[in-house]
Motif scaffolding. Structure first.
Motif, PDB file in Angstrom:
ATOM      1  N   UNK A   1      49.478 -19.572  34.208  1.00 55.71           N
ATOM      2  CA  UNK A   1      50.250 -18.877  34.951  1.00 55.71           C
ATOM      3  C   UNK A   1      50.332 -19.257  36.513  1.00 55.71           C
ATOM      4  N   UNK A   2      49.382 -19.780  37.113  1.00 58.81           N
ATOM      5  CA  UNK A   2      49.547 -20.449  38.636  1.00 58.81           C
ATOM      6  C   UNK A   2      50.259 -21.661  38.515  1.00 58.81           C
ATOM      7  N   UNK A   3      50.233 -22.584  37.466  1.00 57.12           N
ATOM      8  CA  UNK A   3      50.961 -23.607  37.283  1.00 57.12           C
ATOM      9  C   UNK A   3      52.406 -23.464  36.979  1.00 57.12           C
ATOM     10  N   UNK A   4      52.603 -22.476  36.197  1.00 57.98           N
ATOM     11  CA  UNK A   4      54.141 -22.170  35.782  1.00 57.98           C
ATOM     12  C   UNK A   4      54.822 -21.836  37.206  1.00 57.98           C
TER      13      UNK A   4
ATOM     14  N   UNK B   1      61.482 -28.642  33.575  1.00 54.78           N
ATOM     15  CA  UNK B   1      60.387 -27.625  34.274  1.00 54.78           C
ATOM     16  C   UNK B   1      59.229 -27.268  33.265  1.00 54.78           C
ATOM     17  N   UNK B   2      59.642 -26.952  31.986  1.00 49.94           N
ATOM     18  CA  UNK B   2      58.658 -26.460  31.057  1.00 49.94           C
ATOM     19  C   UNK B   2      57.571 -27.703  30.732  1.00 49.94           C
ATOM     20  N   UNK B   3      58.227 -28.888  30.701  1.00 49.99           N
ATOM     21  CA  UNK B   3      57.144 -30.189  30.265  1.00 49.99           C
ATOM     22  C   UNK B   3      56.454 -30.385  31.609  1.00 49.99           C
ATOM     23  N   UNK B   4      57.161 -30.484  32.588  1.00 53.09           N
ATOM     24  CA  UNK B   4      56.212 -30.793  33.879  1.00 53.09           C
ATOM     25  C   UNK B   4      55.251 -29.497  34.113  1.00 53.09           C
ATOM     26  N   UNK B   5      55.701 -28.567  34.060  1.00 57.64           N
ATOM     27  CA  UNK B   5      54.751 -27.391  34.145  1.00 57.64           C
ATOM     28  C   UNK B   5      53.352 -27.525  33.056  1.00 57.64           C
ATOM     29  N   UNK B   6      53.745 -28.113  31.768  1.00 58.58           N
ATOM     30  CA  UNK B   6      52.949 -28.189  30.782  1.00 58.58           C
ATOM     31  C   UNK B   6      51.942 -29.406  31.182  1.00 58.58           C
ATOM     32  N   UNK B   7      52.187 -30.421  31.880  1.00 56.17           N
ATOM     33  CA  UNK B   7      51.500 -31.416  32.208  1.00 56.17           C
ATOM     34  C   UNK B   7      50.401 -30.716  33.327  1.00 56.17           C
ATOM     35  N   UNK B   8      51.070 -30.256  34.326  1.00 57.34           N
ATOM     36  CA  UNK B   8      50.452 -29.903  35.428  1.00 57.34           C
ATOM     37  C   UNK B   8      49.311 -28.902  34.881  1.00 57.34           C
ATOM     38  N   UNK B   9      49.660 -27.811  34.196  1.00 59.14           N
ATOM     39  CA  UNK B   9      48.619 -26.809  33.723  1.00 59.14           C
ATOM     40  C   UNK B   9      47.296 -27.634  32.833  1.00 59.14           C
ATOM     41  N   UNK B  10      47.726 -28.726  32.258  1.00 57.70           N
ATOM     42  CA  UNK B  10      46.558 -29.518  31.442  1.00 57.70           C
ATOM     43  C   UNK B  10      45.553 -30.074  32.462  1.00 57.70           C
ATOM     44  N   UNK B  11      46.144 -30.664  33.496  1.00 62.51           N
ATOM     45  CA  UNK B  11      45.480 -31.219  34.734  1.00 62.51           C
ATOM     46  C   UNK B  11      44.522 -30.202  35.182  1.00 62.51           C
TER      47      UNK B  11
END
Length: 465
Positions: free
Chosen positions: A114-117, A78-88
């Motif tokens: 905060x939204x992508x988390x 979850x943390x790493x997927x959320x990281x990539x999503x936030x970067x996008x």
């Protein structure tokens, strides 16, 4: 030193107890508008340099495939997927910013995190649309209140708030989803304080790493809240004492506005970032971009342009926006913070579209020529009171075309209309084809009725390749 009586355990319990009925209609509408805006930003930013590279790194860990990486495909923790999503979503500098403190606006850049988390977690936990709205709003409110308690963030200290502030809001979001106690959430905040960092040098160097903070905060908050669930102890109070966060990241003895953390209707009134951007540049370059657009229709082809001059009033300079545009190692980062590129992109490409900032557009020989012939300087005859700007284009036949801009006419804090939000959304959806028209249309429908959605996976499944 006099203590300001900030009680983090009480704060944590209040956050955990927030319900949908505590939110205002404005909170709910903003959360929905910003969610749709964020999905557009994901579609428009996913292919930017750096995102696939981070995706490859997290996939190489071979960890649990728990959460989806939106638009790009694949899964990670979850943390790493959320990281990539936030970067996008952060890639085009197109996400909401500027916290609204009872009509006073101050720089902030927390929304992409905060939204992508919450959106990434929704794909894992499948909670309702109402719970999405609550978690998104409380995360923003907490991050903004922590910043507000320290006054306007002091960039001179060297820290970028997008690296240092959102993690506390994400901890609160994950704490609600995972059923943490107030003590466990407070422990997560203590661990989080030991993980934040970052520097404004990322932006001055036009480095791809400038956007990493948006992702670090999700990955690290994921770890902190998981560990706190096992009783891992941490700091008693990050807001007070000789080594509190305001001394460390603000250069001050203590919170100068503690009422944002121990009053101001904490848990009943929720502050949010309220500027939904309509142009993917740093805010000071917005007026320059609009000035460039004002030339559309005054010539047939950009190759007719021989010289370009941009003048600003005496004393007006915007740090990293002033140096000449260079392709460098990551042209997108420099273009977002370049007066030259903001002025020249409409001259070459016409009315704004997110593809102005695509890899091909950034490296186009003609756009580089236009930037190279653009001279910038200050002029004493321009009106300082309105931060007036003037641009002059000289064509090959000697014709001069002049446009001036009263930058105060652009109210960057005015929320865009629904039509403007949808125009921006569709421009990004259509730019790279990462979402089909049918999926994008369904997303609009679901977001419009988000509070009725029983399981957010009905929406997040549409974002998965």
């Amino acid at each position: 030193m006099e203590q300001k009586d900030i009680r983090p355990l009480e704060m944590a319990q209040t956050i955990l107890n927030v319900t949908y009925d505590d939110l205002s209609e404005k909170n709910i509408k903003l959360a929905k508008d910003k969610l749709l805006d964020n999905i557009g930003n994901l579609a428009g930013g996913a292919l930017a340099f750096g995102n696939r590279e981070v995706k490859h790194v997290v996939e190489s860990y071979g960890e649990t495939e728990e959460a989806p990486i939106f638009m790009l495909g694949g899964k990670a923790s979850l943390g790493d997927a959320g990281m990539v999503n936030a970067l996008s979503a952060r890639s085009n500098d197109y996400e909401p910013m500027f916290m609204n403190l009872d009509g006073k606006y101050a720089p902030s850049k927390e929304s992409a995190t905060l939204i992508n988390a919450v959106l990434t977690a929704a794909a894992v936990y499948g909670f309702s649309g109402k719970e999405y709205i609550i978690d998104e709003v409380i995360g923003e409110d907490l991050s903004i209140r922590i910043m507000a308690a320290g006054g306007r963030w002091n960039f001179a200290v060297g820290y970028d708030s997008s690296f240092t502030m959102p993690i506390y809001g994400v901890c609160a979001q994950f704490a609600r989803m995972r059923g943490l106690t107030a003590q466990q959430l407070n422990d997560a905040w203590g661990m989080a304080m030991g993980m934040v960092g970052g520097t404004m040098s990322h932006i001055y160097d036009y480095a791809t790493s400038a956007k990493l903070g948006a992702g670090y905060n999700i990955r690290n908050a994921d770890f902190c809240t998981r560990l706190a669930m096992y009783g891992f102890s941490s700091l008693n109070n990050i807001f007070e004492g000789p080594r509190n966060i305001y001394r460390q990241y603000r250069g001050m003895e203590e919170a100068c506005n503690p009422e944002y953390l121990n009053g101001q209707q904490f848990g009943k009134k929720f502050y949010m970032e309220e500027m939904i951007k309509t142009y993917p540049v740093g805010t000071p370059a917005l007026s320059v971009a609009r000035l460039g657009e004002s030339f559309i229709g005054t010539f047939s082809d950009s190759k007719e342009i021989k010289e370009i001059e941009l003048e600003t009033c005496d004393g007006y300079t915007e740090m990293y926006y002033w140096p000449p545009f260079e392709v460098g190692r990551d042209p997108l980062m420099h273009a977002q913070f370049s007066f030259q590129y903001a002025l020249c992109a409409p001259l070459k490409y016409g009315k704004f579209g997110v593809r102005h900032y695509s890899e091909g557009a950034l490296r186009n020989p003609e756009i580089l020529r236009l930037c190279n012939i653009t001279r910038m300087h200050h002029s004493s005859d321009l009106n300082k009171d309105i931060s007036e700007m003037r641009a002059t284009i000289t064509l090959q036949d000697g014709t001069k075309i002049v446009r001036t801009m009263d930058t105060t006419k652009f109210n960057k804090f005015e929320l865009p209309s629904q039509e403007q939000i949808l125009d921006k959304y569709w421009d990004q959806i259509n730019a790279y084809g990462l979402l089909s028209h049918a999926k994008a249309t369904k997303i609009i429908e679901l977001v419009d009725h988000l509070e009725e959605l029983k399981d957010m996976r009905e929406l997040t499944d549409l974002l998965i390749q």
